[in-house]
Design a protein around this motif. Structure first.
Motif, PDB file in Angstrom:
ATOM      1  N   ILE A   1       0.645  -1.520   0.152  1.00  8.43           N
ATOM      2  CA  ILE A   1      -0.050  -0.078   0.394  1.00  8.43           C
ATOM      3  C   ILE A   1       0.521   1.007  -0.235  1.00  8.43           C
ATOM      4  O   ILE A   1       0.495   2.108  -0.675  1.00  8.43           O
ATOM      5  CB  ILE A   1      -1.189   0.022   1.262  1.00  8.43           C
ATOM      6  CG1 ILE A   1      -2.286  -1.067   1.012  1.00  8.43           C
ATOM      7  CG2 ILE A   1      -1.779   1.548   1.397  1.00  8.43           C
ATOM      8  CD1 ILE A   1      -2.710  -1.715   2.322  1.00  8.43           C
ATOM      9  N   SER A   2       1.772   1.026   0.582  1.00  9.42           N
ATOM     10  CA  SER A   2       2.824   2.524   0.765  1.00  9.42           C
ATOM     11  C   SER A   2       3.763   2.259  -0.099  1.00  9.42           C
ATOM     12  O   SER A   2       3.795   3.883  -0.834  1.00  9.42           O
ATOM     13  CB  SER A   2       3.500   1.609   1.646  1.00  9.42           C
ATOM     14  OG  SER A   2       3.566   2.653   3.072  1.00  9.42           O
TER      15      SER A   2
ATOM     16  N   THR B   1       1.082   4.027  -2.698  1.00  8.33           N
ATOM     17  CA  THR B   1       0.896   5.693  -2.228  1.00  8.33           C
ATOM     18  C   THR B   1       2.103   6.330  -2.900  1.00  8.33           C
ATOM     19  O   THR B   1       1.547   7.091  -3.434  1.00  8.33           O
ATOM     20  CB  THR B   1       0.523   5.678  -1.275  1.00  8.33           C
ATOM     21  OG1 THR B   1      -0.754   4.942   0.338  1.00  8.33           O
ATOM     22  CG2 THR B   1       0.164   7.049  -0.141  1.00  8.33           C
ATOM     23  N   GLU B   2       2.753   6.101  -2.538  1.00 11.92           N
ATOM     24  CA  GLU B   2       4.362   6.985  -3.149  1.00 11.92           C
ATOM     25  C   GLU B   2       4.109   7.095  -5.018  1.00 11.92           C
ATOM     26  O   GLU B   2       3.457   8.120  -5.708  1.00 11.92           O
ATOM     27  CB  GLU B   2       5.246   6.156  -2.753  1.00 11.92           C
ATOM     28  CG  GLU B   2       6.326   6.124  -1.262  1.00 11.92           C
ATOM     29  CD  GLU B   2       7.226   5.842  -1.414  1.00 11.92           C
ATOM     30  OE1 GLU B   2       7.980   5.043  -2.093  1.00 11.92           O
ATOM     31  OE2 GLU B   2       7.433   4.998  -0.008  1.00 11.92           O
TER      32      GLU B   2
ATOM     33  N   ASN C   1       1.343   9.700  -5.197  1.00 11.26           N
ATOM     34  CA  ASN C   1       1.666  10.723  -4.823  1.00 11.26           C
ATOM     35  C   ASN C   1       2.691  11.700  -5.698  1.00 11.26           C
ATOM     36  O   ASN C   1       2.482  12.263  -6.916  1.00 11.26           O
ATOM     37  CB  ASN C   1       1.726  10.879  -3.337  1.00 11.26           C
ATOM     38  CG  ASN C   1       1.184  10.883  -2.547  1.00 11.26           C
ATOM     39  OD1 ASN C   1      -0.368  11.252  -2.901  1.00 11.26           O
ATOM     40  ND2 ASN C   1       1.849  10.361  -1.566  1.00 11.26           N
TER      41      ASN C   1
ATOM     42  N   LEU D   1      -7.386   6.005  -7.176  1.00 14.37           N
ATOM     43  CA  LEU D   1      -7.495   6.562  -5.806  1.00 14.37           C
ATOM     44  C   LEU D   1      -8.560   5.282  -5.317  1.00 14.37           C
ATOM     45  O   LEU D   1      -8.419   5.314  -4.575  1.00 14.37           O
ATOM     46  CB  LEU D   1      -7.764   7.688  -5.631  1.00 14.37           C
ATOM     47  CG  LEU D   1      -6.512   8.503  -5.602  1.00 14.37           C
ATOM     48  CD1 LEU D   1      -7.126  10.095  -6.335  1.00 14.37           C
ATOM     49  CD2 LEU D   1      -5.032   8.751  -4.687  1.00 14.37           C
TER      50      LEU D   1
ATOM     51  N   LYS E   1      -7.159   2.213  -4.753  1.00 14.10           N
ATOM     52  CA  LYS E   1      -6.639   2.358  -3.063  1.00 14.10           C
ATOM     53  C   LYS E   1      -7.420   2.390  -2.226  1.00 14.10           C
ATOM     54  O   LYS E   1      -6.474   1.496  -1.254  1.00 14.10           O
ATOM     55  CB  LYS E   1      -5.124   3.181  -3.461  1.00 14.10           C
ATOM     56  CG  LYS E   1      -4.236   3.684  -2.584  1.00 14.10           C
ATOM     57  CD  LYS E   1      -4.119   4.048  -2.686  1.00 14.10           C
ATOM     58  CE  LYS E   1      -3.057   4.982  -1.022  1.00 14.10           C
ATOM     59  NZ  LYS E   1      -3.851   5.304   0.304  1.00 14.10           N
ATOM     60  N   SER E   2      -8.330   2.877  -2.219  1.00 10.42           N
ATOM     61  CA  SER E   2      -9.209   2.774  -1.807  1.00 10.42           C
ATOM     62  C   SER E   2      -9.326   1.297  -0.486  1.00 10.42           C
ATOM     63  O   SER E   2      -9.955   1.083   0.118  1.00 10.42           O
ATOM     64  CB  SER E   2     -10.319   3.766  -1.460  1.00 10.42           C
ATOM     65  OG  SER E   2     -11.545   3.909  -0.266  1.00 10.42           O
TER      66      SER E   2
ATOM     67  N   THR F   1      -6.881  -0.127   0.961  1.00 12.70           N
ATOM     68  CA  THR F   1      -7.728  -0.203   2.491  1.00 12.70           C
ATOM     69  C   THR F   1      -8.060   0.122   3.051  1.00 12.70           C
ATOM     70  O   THR F   1      -7.831  -1.268   4.181  1.00 12.70           O
ATOM     71  CB  THR F   1      -7.031   1.938   1.815  1.00 12.70           C
ATOM     72  OG1 THR F   1      -5.432   2.371   1.563  1.00 12.70           O
ATOM     73  CG2 THR F   1      -6.811   2.338   3.477  1.00 12.70           C
TER      74      THR F   1
END
Length: 98
Positions: free
Chosen positions: A14-15, A18-19, A22, A47, A50-51, A54
């Protein structure tokens, strides 16, 4: 693999995602016109995906016993199946627009 190790690896996935999102978002800020609009649409899809990932991760962190195995399977299916392929394609699609 024990729960702690699995959660650590899941958080790392997930990190990384996210990177990447971003980074693409920063690049998007420099774009204009139709290119920016199309890239924003693709980023919005990323997004949303990703949601979903998460949400499954949060369920995974809070699960125990039999629920742990169910949550682990749901996260694994989501993160390594069609969602994973969709995320990779989405990231590539945005990168190709730039």
């Amino acid at each position: 693999m024990d729960k702690e190790q699995f959660l650590k690896e899941a958080q790392e996935k997930i990190s990384v995602l996210t990177e990447k999102i971003n980074s693409l978002t920063k690049e998007l800020g420099l774009k204009t016109g139709d290119l920016k609009e199309k890239a924003q649409q693709e980023l919005n899809k990323l997004l949303a995906d990703k949601s979903s990932l998460t949400e499954k991760f949060e369920a995974l962190k809070n699960a125990s016993g039999d629920k742990w195995e169910e949550a682990k399977k749901a996260f694994t299916d989501l993160s390594s199946g069609s969602l994973s392929d969709g995320l990779k394609k989405g990231i590539d699609a945005v990168k190709n627009l730039f």
